[in-house]
Design a protein around this motif. Structure first.
Motif, PDB file in Angstrom:
ATOM      1  N   PHE A 121       4.415  -9.781   1.309  1.00  0.00           N
ATOM      2  CA  PHE A 121       4.041  -8.565   2.040  1.00  0.00           C
ATOM      3  C   PHE A 121       2.516  -8.394   2.032  1.00  0.00           C
ATOM      4  CE2 PHE A 121       8.355  -7.663   0.496  1.00  0.00           C
ATOM      5  CZ  PHE A 121       8.968  -7.344   1.706  1.00  0.00           C
ATOM      6  N   PRO A 122       1.879  -8.428   3.206  1.00  0.00           N
ATOM      7  CA  PRO A 122       0.421  -8.288   3.233  1.00  0.00           C
ATOM      8  C   PRO A 122      -0.012  -6.877   2.835  1.00  0.00           C
ATOM      9  CG  PRO A 122       1.293  -9.027   5.370  1.00  0.00           C
ATOM     10  CD  PRO A 122       2.453  -8.613   4.543  1.00  0.00           C
ATOM     11  N   ILE A 123      -0.924  -6.807   1.886  1.00  0.00           N
ATOM     12  CA  ILE A 123      -1.446  -5.505   1.451  1.00  0.00           C
ATOM     13  C   ILE A 123      -2.352  -4.957   2.554  1.00  0.00           C
ATOM     14  CG2 ILE A 123      -2.870  -4.330  -0.271  1.00  0.00           C
ATOM     15  CD1 ILE A 123      -1.979  -6.477  -2.281  1.00  0.00           C
ATOM     16  N   ASN A 124      -2.112  -3.716   2.902  1.00  0.00           N
ATOM     17  CA  ASN A 124      -2.851  -3.062   3.980  1.00  0.00           C
ATOM     18  C   ASN A 124      -3.737  -1.994   3.370  1.00  0.00           C
ATOM     19  OD1 ASN A 124      -3.421  -2.218   6.620  1.00  0.00           O
ATOM     20  ND2 ASN A 124      -1.332  -2.801   7.216  1.00  0.00           N
ATOM     21  N   ALA A 125      -5.029  -2.026   3.601  1.00  0.00           N
ATOM     22  CA  ALA A 125      -5.916  -1.021   3.009  1.00  0.00           C
ATOM     23  C   ALA A 125      -6.783  -0.396   4.085  1.00  0.00           C
ATOM     24  CB  ALA A 125      -6.791  -1.662   1.944  1.00  0.00           C
ATOM     25  N   SER A 126      -6.896   0.917   4.016  1.00  0.00           N
ATOM     26  CA  SER A 126      -7.802   1.603   4.942  1.00  0.00           C
ATOM     27  C   SER A 126      -8.772   2.442   4.135  1.00  0.00           C
ATOM     28  CB  SER A 126      -7.010   2.475   5.920  1.00  0.00           C
ATOM     29  OG  SER A 126      -6.189   3.363   5.214  1.00  0.00           O
ATOM     30  N   SER A 137     -11.393   5.437   3.798  1.00  0.00           N
ATOM     31  CA  SER A 137     -11.597   6.732   4.456  1.00  0.00           C
ATOM     32  C   SER A 137     -12.574   7.574   3.646  1.00  0.00           C
ATOM     33  CB  SER A 137     -10.247   7.459   4.583  1.00  0.00           C
ATOM     34  OG  SER A 137      -9.689   7.635   3.299  1.00  0.00           O
ATOM     35  N   GLY A 138     -12.783   8.788   4.109  1.00  0.00           N
ATOM     36  CA  GLY A 138     -13.629   9.730   3.358  1.00  0.00           C
ATOM     37  C   GLY A 138     -15.047   9.269   3.197  1.00  0.00           C
ATOM     38  N   ASN A 139     -15.646   8.780   4.311  1.00  0.00           N
ATOM     39  CA  ASN A 139     -17.064   8.379   4.279  1.00  0.00           C
ATOM     40  C   ASN A 139     -17.314   7.282   3.237  1.00  0.00           C
ATOM     41  OD1 ASN A 139     -19.667   8.426   5.127  1.00  0.00           O
ATOM     42  ND2 ASN A 139     -20.224  10.359   4.165  1.00  0.00           N
ATOM     43  N   ASN A 140     -16.444   6.262   3.233  1.00  0.00           N
ATOM     44  CA  ASN A 140     -16.523   5.127   2.290  1.00  0.00           C
ATOM     45  C   ASN A 140     -16.393   5.542   0.828  1.00  0.00           C
ATOM     46  OD1 ASN A 140     -16.869   3.574   4.522  1.00  0.00           O
ATOM     47  ND2 ASN A 140     -18.930   2.875   4.035  1.00  0.00           N
ATOM     48  N   LYS A 141     -15.665   6.636   0.595  1.00  0.00           N
ATOM     49  CA  LYS A 141     -15.525   7.140  -0.771  1.00  0.00           C
ATOM     50  C   LYS A 141     -14.097   7.022  -1.308  1.00  0.00           C
ATOM     51  CE  LYS A 141     -19.709   8.618  -1.694  1.00  0.00           C
ATOM     52  NZ  LYS A 141     -20.472   7.943  -2.724  1.00  0.00           N
ATOM     53  N   SER A 142     -13.139   6.627  -0.466  1.00  0.00           N
ATOM     54  CA  SER A 142     -11.775   6.478  -0.964  1.00  0.00           C
ATOM     55  C   SER A 142     -11.053   5.373  -0.192  1.00  0.00           C
ATOM     56  CB  SER A 142     -11.004   7.797  -0.847  1.00  0.00           C
ATOM     57  OG  SER A 142     -10.767   8.097   0.503  1.00  0.00           O
ATOM     58  N   ILE A 143      -9.982   4.869  -0.795  1.00  0.00           N
ATOM     59  CA  ILE A 143      -9.213   3.788  -0.182  1.00  0.00           C
ATOM     60  C   ILE A 143      -7.734   4.130  -0.265  1.00  0.00           C
ATOM     61  CG2 ILE A 143      -9.233   2.466  -2.350  1.00  0.00           C
ATOM     62  CD1 ILE A 143      -9.191  -0.099  -0.660  1.00  0.00           C
ATOM     63  N   GLU A 144      -7.006   3.822   0.824  1.00  0.00           N
ATOM     64  CA  GLU A 144      -5.555   4.013   0.843  1.00  0.00           C
ATOM     65  C   GLU A 144      -4.895   2.645   0.952  1.00  0.00           C
ATOM     66  OE1 GLU A 144      -4.558   6.704   3.975  1.00  0.00           O
ATOM     67  OE2 GLU A 144      -5.207   8.469   2.835  1.00  0.00           O
ATOM     68  N   ILE A 145      -3.996   2.352   0.019  1.00  0.00           N
ATOM     69  CA  ILE A 145      -3.344   1.045  -0.035  1.00  0.00           C
ATOM     70  C   ILE A 145      -1.897   1.210   0.423  1.00  0.00           C
ATOM     71  CG2 ILE A 145      -2.712  -0.881  -1.533  1.00  0.00           C
ATOM     72  CD1 ILE A 145      -5.078   0.453  -3.383  1.00  0.00           C
ATOM     73  N   ARG A 146      -1.522   0.435   1.429  1.00  0.00           N
ATOM     74  CA  ARG A 146      -0.159   0.513   1.965  1.00  0.00           C
ATOM     75  C   ARG A 146       0.513  -0.854   1.894  1.00  0.00           C
ATOM     76  NH1 ARG A 146      -2.978   4.133   5.085  1.00  0.00           N
ATOM     77  NH2 ARG A 146      -1.960   6.150   5.408  1.00  0.00           N
TER      78      ARG A 146
END
Length: 194
Positions: free
Chosen positions: A102-107, A109-118
């Motif tokens: 399963f490819p890890i998906n990361a976005s 956000s927050g002006n390069n201050k946070s990351i969301e891992i899906r």
């Protein structure tokens, strides 16, 4: 056995201002300002000028210290060195996504201050990690599945990496087989010395 006096000195480079007040060291350079508290250590800090070369130096003394107290001198010097490197060059850590299926998906956000891992191991859960103060996170342009974290304080940058790494731990599986996760692949400075 206690040593009467053990001391070490380090040169302060040009373009860096250091203030010492009650075991709190403040370092200011082209990239910003960092402070660190050494009140828990039984050491003396002084700013001196070398008689021979005329360079500014930081001197750390330990009076009547045990072996552990004497060893903490070198530790304190290393911390100050990291502060100086932070305000002159900055620290850069690279992290890579590792997955088998399963490819890890990361976005980011927050002006390069946070990351969301899906999609970690195909899970529906969204893992959100906020960076610590002064740490920015960006996706690598050239390399697939790589993120870079930058900042002046080495502790905050490395702790931010640890937070990302700890969010992607594999539960209830054999971790020798399931190696998925986000791992630190490279540590270095932002401005590389010529």
């Amino acid at each position: 056995m206690k040593t009467i006096l053990s001391s070490e000195t380090m040169d302060i480079p040009e373009g860096v201002a250091i203030k010492v007040h009650a075991k709190v060291i403040e370092v200011e350079g082209p990239r910003g300002k960092l402070t660190r508290d050494f009140k828990h250590l039984n050491l003396d800090f002084q700013l001196i000028k070398d008689d021979v070369t005329g360079k500014r130096q930081l001197k750390i003394d330990s009076w009547f210290g045990s072996r552990k107290a004497s060893a903490s001198i070198r530790t304190a010097l290393s911390h100050v060195n990291n502060l100086i490197a932070g305000v002159t060059q900055g620290f850069l850590y690279k992290m890579r996504f590792v997955y088998a299926h399963f490819p890890i998906n990361a976005s980011i956000s927050g002006n390069n201050k946070s990351i969301e891992i899906r999609n970690f191991l195909g899970e529906k859960k969204v893992r959100k990690v906020d960076m610590l103060d002064g740490v920015t996170i960006v996706r690598s342009e050239k390399v697939k599945d790589e993120i870079t974290l930058e900042g002046n304080d080495i502790e905050l940058v490395s702790r931010s990496c640890a937070l990302i790494n700890q969010k992607c731990h594999v539960k209830k599986k054999d971790i020798r087989k399931f190696l998925d996760g986000i791992y630190v692949s490279e540590k270095g400075k932002i401005a590389v010395e010529e």
